[in-house]
Design an enzyme around this catalytic site. Structure first.
Site, PDB file in Angstrom:
ATOM      1  CE  LYS A 170       0.114  -8.066  -8.536  1.00 35.70           C
ATOM      2  NZ  LYS A 170       1.285  -8.727  -7.952  1.00 35.70           N
ATOM      3  CD  GLU A 206       1.372 -13.742 -12.240  1.00 37.58           C
ATOM      4  OE1 GLU A 206       0.461 -14.046 -13.025  1.00 37.58           O
ATOM      5  OE2 GLU A 206       1.170 -13.485 -11.042  1.00 37.58           O
ATOM      6  CB  THR A 226      -8.068 -18.742 -16.085  1.00 41.59           C
ATOM      7  OG1 THR A 226      -8.306 -17.413 -16.553  1.00 41.59           O
ATOM      8  CG2 THR A 226      -9.373 -19.510 -16.029  1.00 41.59           C
ATOM      9  N   GLY A 238       4.567 -20.849  -4.775  1.00 40.63           N
ATOM     10  CA  GLY A 238       3.319 -20.467  -5.452  1.00 40.63           C
ATOM     11  C   GLY A 238       3.147 -18.966  -5.575  1.00 40.63           C
ATOM     12  CG  ASP A 273       2.524  -9.268 -11.239  1.00 41.43           C
ATOM     13  OD1 ASP A 273       1.467  -9.816 -11.608  1.00 41.43           O
ATOM     14  OD2 ASP A 273       2.742  -8.931 -10.058  1.00 41.43           O
ATOM     15  CB  VAL A 332      -3.814  -4.561  -6.597  1.00 50.92           C
ATOM     16  CG1 VAL A 332      -2.653  -3.740  -6.043  1.00 50.92           C
ATOM     17  CG2 VAL A 332      -4.070  -4.227  -8.061  1.00 50.92           C
ATOM     18  CE  LYS A 348      -1.773 -10.791 -11.318  1.00 55.63           C
ATOM     19  NZ  LYS A 348      -0.518 -11.215 -10.722  1.00 55.63           N
TER      20      LYS A 348
END
Ligand code: HSE
Length: 336
Positions: free
Chosen positions: A220, A205, A91, A202, A216, A147, A120
């Site tokens: 990670k 986020e 999700t 794609g 992000d 990651v 994440k």
């Protein structure tokens, strides 16, 4: 192998497609016959204990924008009540609360399901608690796609650390930012156009400010540092500077002097994210939606891993890799 899939966006759909494409291969090479017994997205769900028709679910998602009926059932409850061995959690990421992924993972652990995720958020918010819950329930938690997209950066880092000490880590952990910076530098694209393109591919986020403002990458880095035992830091402790407002003249100037600006994550004395000018010949200086990470080891020196860091099929391949690892481990009687 019965699977519940939560999240049917870019990565979830790619994972379902991969299961169809690889089904004969999975059976012949690994003796694994995965069955999707439930797909749940934010608007609907489909369930079939005998195994769903993946093609039908994909078609329905493309035409109606959701799977199954709008039944309003709570996803965590579906996860808990569906008989299955594994939850694939894909999700959208929420870095602040970890939800809804966090509740989905808790429901899976409580009902003794292994969890494979590329989400994440829950790992950023509750890394050690999630591991503890998995251990407590005798199941596994795998997240290699969190990651590096499809590139096994965490596995590589773990190999580097075996019998040696990782002294520092530097690298590029966000495909979207790297794609944007490369487009600005190579094609003279504007920041906004390059970002739009990254969204179309794609890579970005659902909320792309998480990419461009460096969160992000920070998340990670935190996941990697905790996974490798380098630190128990959380995102709050990372010094973060993203690439929003980066000047295209600066990007062009760097190119003209044989350098390139990249958003670099560093774990050495603390954790940080910052746009940095790199020598073009530095192996970490990759272009496009790639990630590159250099592990500096005390005895064996520096080692670099490079690969695609974002994208549906790429990330789906890491979900499948984790699924096979889980399958291998429970065949051997290994639990958490
Ligand atoms: N938005 C992320 C990126 C996706 O661009 O790297 C992969 O985690």
């Amino acid at each position: 192998l019965r699977i519940v899939l939560a999240g049917f966006g870019v990565v979830g759909q790619s994972f379902a497609e991969l299961l169809v494409l690889k089904s004969a291969d999975l059976a012949s090479r690994y003796g694994v016959v995965p069955r999707l017994v439930a797909i749940v997205d934010s608007e609907g769900s489909v369930l079939d204990g005998r195994g769903l028709s993946i093609k039908k679910a994909l078609q329905e998602k493309r035409t109606k924008g959701r799977v199954g009926d709008r039944n309003g059932r709570d996803t965590a409850r579906i996860i808990a009540e569906t008989e299955a061995e594994v939850l694939i959690e894909a999700t959208p990421t929420n870095f602040r609360t970890g939800e809804p992924g966090l509740s989905h993972m808790k429901a899976a652990f409580a009902s003794k399901k292994h969890v494979v995720t590329c989400n994440k958020g829950p790992l950023a918010v509750a890394f050690h608690a999630m591991h503890e819950l998995a251990r407590h329930n005798g199941v596994q938690l795998r997240y290699s796609g969190a990651v590096g997209g499809g590139t096994p950066i965490l596995d590589f880092g773990q190999s580097c650390a075996r019998g040696d000490d990782i002294v520092s880590v530097t690298g590029i952990l966000n495909g979207t930012c790297n794609f944007i910076l490369s487009k600005m530098e190579q094609d003279g694209a504007t920041f906004d156009d390059a970002l739009k393109l990254a969204q179309k591919e794609g890579y970005a986020e659902a909320d792309p400010t998480l990419d461009i403002d460096g969160y992000d990458s920070a998340v990670k880095l935190v996941i990697m540092a905790n996974h490798l035992g380098l630190s128990r830091a959380t995102v709050k402790e990372v010094k973060i500077k993203g690439i929003r407002g980066i000047d295209s003249r600066e990007v062009v100037r760097a190119r003209e002097s044989g350098r390139a600006i990249r958003l670099i994550a560093t774990a050495e004395h603390g954790l940080s994210i910052s746009p940095t000018s790199l020598d073009r010949n530095d192996p970490v200086c990759v272009s496009g939606a790639y990630n590159a990470v250099k592990f500096h080891c005390r005895f064996s020196g520096p080692k670099v891993i490079i690969g695609k860091g974002a994208g549906g099929p790429e990330t789906a391949s890491s979900l499948l890799r984790d699924l096979l690892d889980i399958r291998g481990a429970f065949n051997e009687g290994v639990t958490a």
